[in-house]
Design a protein around this motif. Structure first.
Motif, mmCIF file in Angstrom:
data_model
loop_
_atom_site.group_PDB
_atom_site.id
_atom_site.type_symbol
_atom_site.label_atom_id
_atom_site.label_comp_id
_atom_site.label_asym_id
_atom_site.label_seq_id
_atom_site.Cartn_x
_atom_site.Cartn_y
_atom_site.Cartn_z
ATOM 1 N N GLU A 96 57.011 25.074 90.276
ATOM 2 C CA GLU A 96 56.098 25.016 91.415
ATOM 3 C C GLU A 96 55.225 23.768 91.410
ATOM 4 O O GLU A 96 54.348 23.620 92.265
ATOM 5 C CB GLU A 96 55.206 26.267 91.429
ATOM 6 N N SER A 97 55.443 22.868 90.460
ATOM 7 C CA SER A 97 54.605 21.670 90.385
ATOM 8 C C SER A 97 54.723 20.810 91.633
ATOM 9 O O SER A 97 53.739 20.224 92.093
ATOM 10 C CB SER A 97 54.965 20.855 89.141
ATOM 11 N N LEU A 98 55.914 20.726 92.207
ATOM 12 C CA LEU A 98 56.111 19.906 93.404
ATOM 13 C C LEU A 98 55.352 20.487 94.587
ATOM 14 O O LEU A 98 54.771 19.746 95.387
ATOM 15 C CB LEU A 98 57.605 19.796 93.731
ATOM 16 N N ARG A 99 55.324 21.802 94.705
ATOM 17 C CA ARG A 99 54.605 22.460 95.804
ATOM 18 C C ARG A 99 53.128 22.018 95.816
ATOM 19 O O ARG A 99 52.596 21.612 96.840
ATOM 20 C CB ARG A 99 54.687 23.978 95.650
ATOM 21 N N TRP A 100 52.470 22.091 94.669
ATOM 22 C CA TRP A 100 51.037 21.815 94.620
ATOM 23 C C TRP A 100 50.739 20.328 94.626
ATOM 24 O O TRP A 100 49.662 19.904 95.067
ATOM 25 C CB TRP A 100 50.418 22.525 93.422
ATOM 26 N N SER A 101 51.666 19.516 94.175
ATOM 27 C CA SER A 101 51.512 18.074 94.313
ATOM 28 C C SER A 101 51.491 17.688 95.789
ATOM 29 O O SER A 101 50.644 16.901 96.230
ATOM 30 C CB SER A 101 52.660 17.356 93.589
ATOM 31 N N MET A 102 52.380 18.263 96.568
ATOM 32 C CA MET A 102 52.437 17.972 98.000
ATOM 33 C C MET A 102 51.233 18.560 98.736
ATOM 34 O O MET A 102 50.722 17.970 99.694
ATOM 35 C CB MET A 102 53.747 18.495 98.582
ATOM 36 N N PHE A 103 50.768 19.724 98.298
ATOM 37 C CA PHE A 103 49.584 20.339 98.909
ATOM 38 C C PHE A 103 48.373 19.419 98.771
ATOM 39 O O PHE A 103 47.594 19.244 99.713
ATOM 40 C CB PHE A 103 49.303 21.690 98.248
ATOM 41 N N LEU A 104 48.199 18.825 97.589
ATOM 42 C CA LEU A 104 47.080 17.909 97.367
ATOM 43 C C LEU A 104 47.135 16.723 98.327
ATOM 44 O O LEU A 104 46.107 16.252 98.837
ATOM 45 C CB LEU A 104 47.089 17.411 95.921
ATOM 46 N N PHE A 105 48.336 16.233 98.599
ATOM 47 C CA PHE A 105 48.483 15.117 99.533
ATOM 48 C C PHE A 105 48.101 15.526 100.945
ATOM 49 O O PHE A 105 47.401 14.795 101.647
ATOM 50 C CB PHE A 105 49.920 14.599 99.494
ATOM 51 N N ALA A 106 48.551 16.687 101.375
ATOM 52 C CA ALA A 106 48.244 17.150 102.728
ATOM 53 C C ALA A 106 46.749 17.341 102.927
ATOM 54 O O ALA A 106 46.226 17.162 104.036
ATOM 55 C CB ALA A 106 48.987 18.448 103.007
ATOM 56 N N ALA A 107 46.041 17.669 101.861
ATOM 57 C CA ALA A 107 44.601 17.921 101.947
ATOM 58 C C ALA A 107 43.785 16.659 102.209
ATOM 59 O O ALA A 107 42.583 16.732 102.481
ATOM 60 C CB ALA A 107 44.112 18.593 100.668
ATOM 61 N N VAL A 108 44.414 15.477 102.160
ATOM 62 C CA VAL A 108 43.724 14.213 102.431
ATOM 63 C C VAL A 108 43.580 13.965 103.940
ATOM 64 O O VAL A 108 42.827 13.086 104.363
ATOM 65 C CB VAL A 108 44.497 13.045 101.757
ATOM 66 N N THR A 109 44.239 14.743 104.763
ATOM 67 C CA THR A 109 44.295 14.514 106.215
ATOM 68 C C THR A 109 42.932 14.327 106.888
ATOM 69 O O THR A 109 42.795 13.454 107.763
ATOM 70 C CB THR A 109 45.062 15.663 106.899
#
Length: 432
Positions: free
Chosen positions: A401-414
């Motif tokens: 699940e590491s990829l899921r939360w890595s991508m979530f962190l990126f989306a949170a920069v919006t």
């Protein structure tokens, strides 16, 4: 006595020919951009197969789709743009298209990380000559009140390139392997280059501008290009906004198929046959609809309303972006992804149209190249690369699940990008 043949101004003839072929030129530039983005993003759907075949880490995959490509793509865009501001832009696009298409196909011959890296660098070198001259040509063919719509059509290259590239690449790879997929998306671009050379017309610079600029004095230099952009508050905020948006978008696009496979259990073939085509339709609606809405707002309220439109649409899209990574049910997550695309994908047309409208006439290609330099070094260079690095760092704790939360962190920069779009609108409104 023979009748005298009336004299026709060759400049007027050239202008008429360029305007008659305006729609065809825009269509061919859009298809070229489509091939550019397809060849750039083809690794996204193939990553899991390449990772298994060549024994690569997520960091190496991120470098291939991000930084290694972006460094050459972005930095070479500046000298190409200077050339485009002086010479025939169509010919630059044709040569670039030929190079990157051949290098994409060459990637299918790679037997290790370094060979594939060399091929991706070649793709980046080729693609450096595509967008700056294309932006400049479109700005010359469409007046300011119609420019966002035209750029919105051009931005379909991003939507369709990612989606159809996923469809073709994933389908071919499912039956014939990832190497055949690289050949399938690369080689047709060489034929397209011939078509572009035959049918795209080089327009006169400033053809569609309401108040033509004078061309006295030497061509402004590179330093002048950077200086004029830094002095323009709206342009500066637009560049920051589109860079942050692109960093998030490139990161999610490059790793989206891998995330769907690892965390949602969706196969490559299912992504290719179902997710990609629907995503193409939704993205097309967003890009074209957003461009037309931006044109309408420019006519009824003023250009300042365009960045505000983008800010509002991105704010609406944010919960759907985060939902894509929070929801565990595959169908619900994919639906959330489609809604994110619908609202968030309309930013490119208005953003690039505004930047071209703010740019001095003889610096349009250079301003486009400077924008793309920043977008691609930070957005394309760091986006996919950092997602891969963070995923590897989180893997000991979070496992698959590491990829899921890595991508979530990126989306949170919006929200950071949203603020810059809002600020650009404020400054454009003050400027009147």
């Amino acid at each position: 006595m023979a009748e005298a043949v009336p004299w026709t101004d060759p400049v007027t003839q050239g202008d008429d020919r360029a305007m008659r072929r305006r729609t065809l030129t825009l269509a061919l530039l859009t298809v070229t951009y489509f091939f550019s983005y397809m060849d750039r993003q083809i690794l996204a759907i193939l990553q899991e197969l390449i990772k298994a075949d060549l024994s690569l880490s997520d960091t190496q995959l991120g470098l291939l789709s991000g930084l290694a490509f972006a460094i050459f793509y972005a930095t070479l865009g500046i000298p190409v743009a200077r050339l485009a501001d002086r010479t025939n832009r169509r010919n630059i696009i044709v040569a670039s298209l030929t190079v990157w298409s051949a290098m994409t196909a060459a990637g299918g011959l790679a037997m290790n990380f370094w060979q594939l890296l060399a091929a991706r660098i070649g793709v980046g070198i080729g693609e450096a000559g595509s967008s700056p001259p294309s932006h400049s040509i479109i700005a010359d063919l469409y007046p300011p009140e119609r420019r966002a719509g035209a750029m919105g059509v051009y931005s379909l290259g991003v939507v369709l390139g990612a989606a159809i590239g996923t469809f073709i690449g994933g389908t071919v790879a499912s039956f014939y392997g990832w190497r055949a997929a690289m050949f399938a998306v690369g080689l047709p671009g060489v034929a397209l280059a011939v078509i572009v050379y035959l049918f795209v017309v080089e327009p006169r610079r400033g053809l569609s501008d309401p108040v033509p600029e004078t061309h006295k004095g030497p061509m402004p230099g590179l330093a002048a290009g950077f200086a004029t952009m830094l002095r323009s508050g709206p342009a500066l905020h637009l560049v920051i906004a589109v860079t942050l948006t692109s960093m998030i978008g490139y990161g999610l696009t490059a790793w989206g198929p891998s995330y769907m496979q690892r965390s949602l259990g969706i196969s490559i073939l299912e992504i290719s046959l179902y997710v990609a085509p629907i995503g193409a339709v939704v993205g097309t609606i967003s890009a074209v609809g957003g461009g037309r809405l931006a044109d309408r707002l420019a006519r009824t309220r003023g250009l300042y309303a365009q960045p505000w439109m983008v800010a509002w649409l991105k704010l609406i899209a944010l919960p759907f972006t985060l939902g894509f990574f929070i929801l565990d049910m595959p169908v619900a997550a994919v639906v959330s992804y489609f809604l994110y695309v619908l609202f968030a994908n309309s930013y490119l047309g208005p953003t690039f149209a505004l930047i071209q409208g703010l740019a001095p006439l003889r610096l349009r290609a250079l301003w486009a190249a400077i924008t793309l330099l920043v977008i691609n070094l930070i957005g394309l260079g760091l986006g996919p690369t950092l997602v891969g690095v963070i995923s590897d760092l989180l893997e000991p704790t979070l496992g698959a699940e590491s990829l899921r939360w890595s991508m979530f962190l990126f989306a949170a920069v919006t929200p950071w990008a949203i603020w810059h779009y809002w600020r650009a609108g404020v400054l454009l409104k003050r400027a009147g």
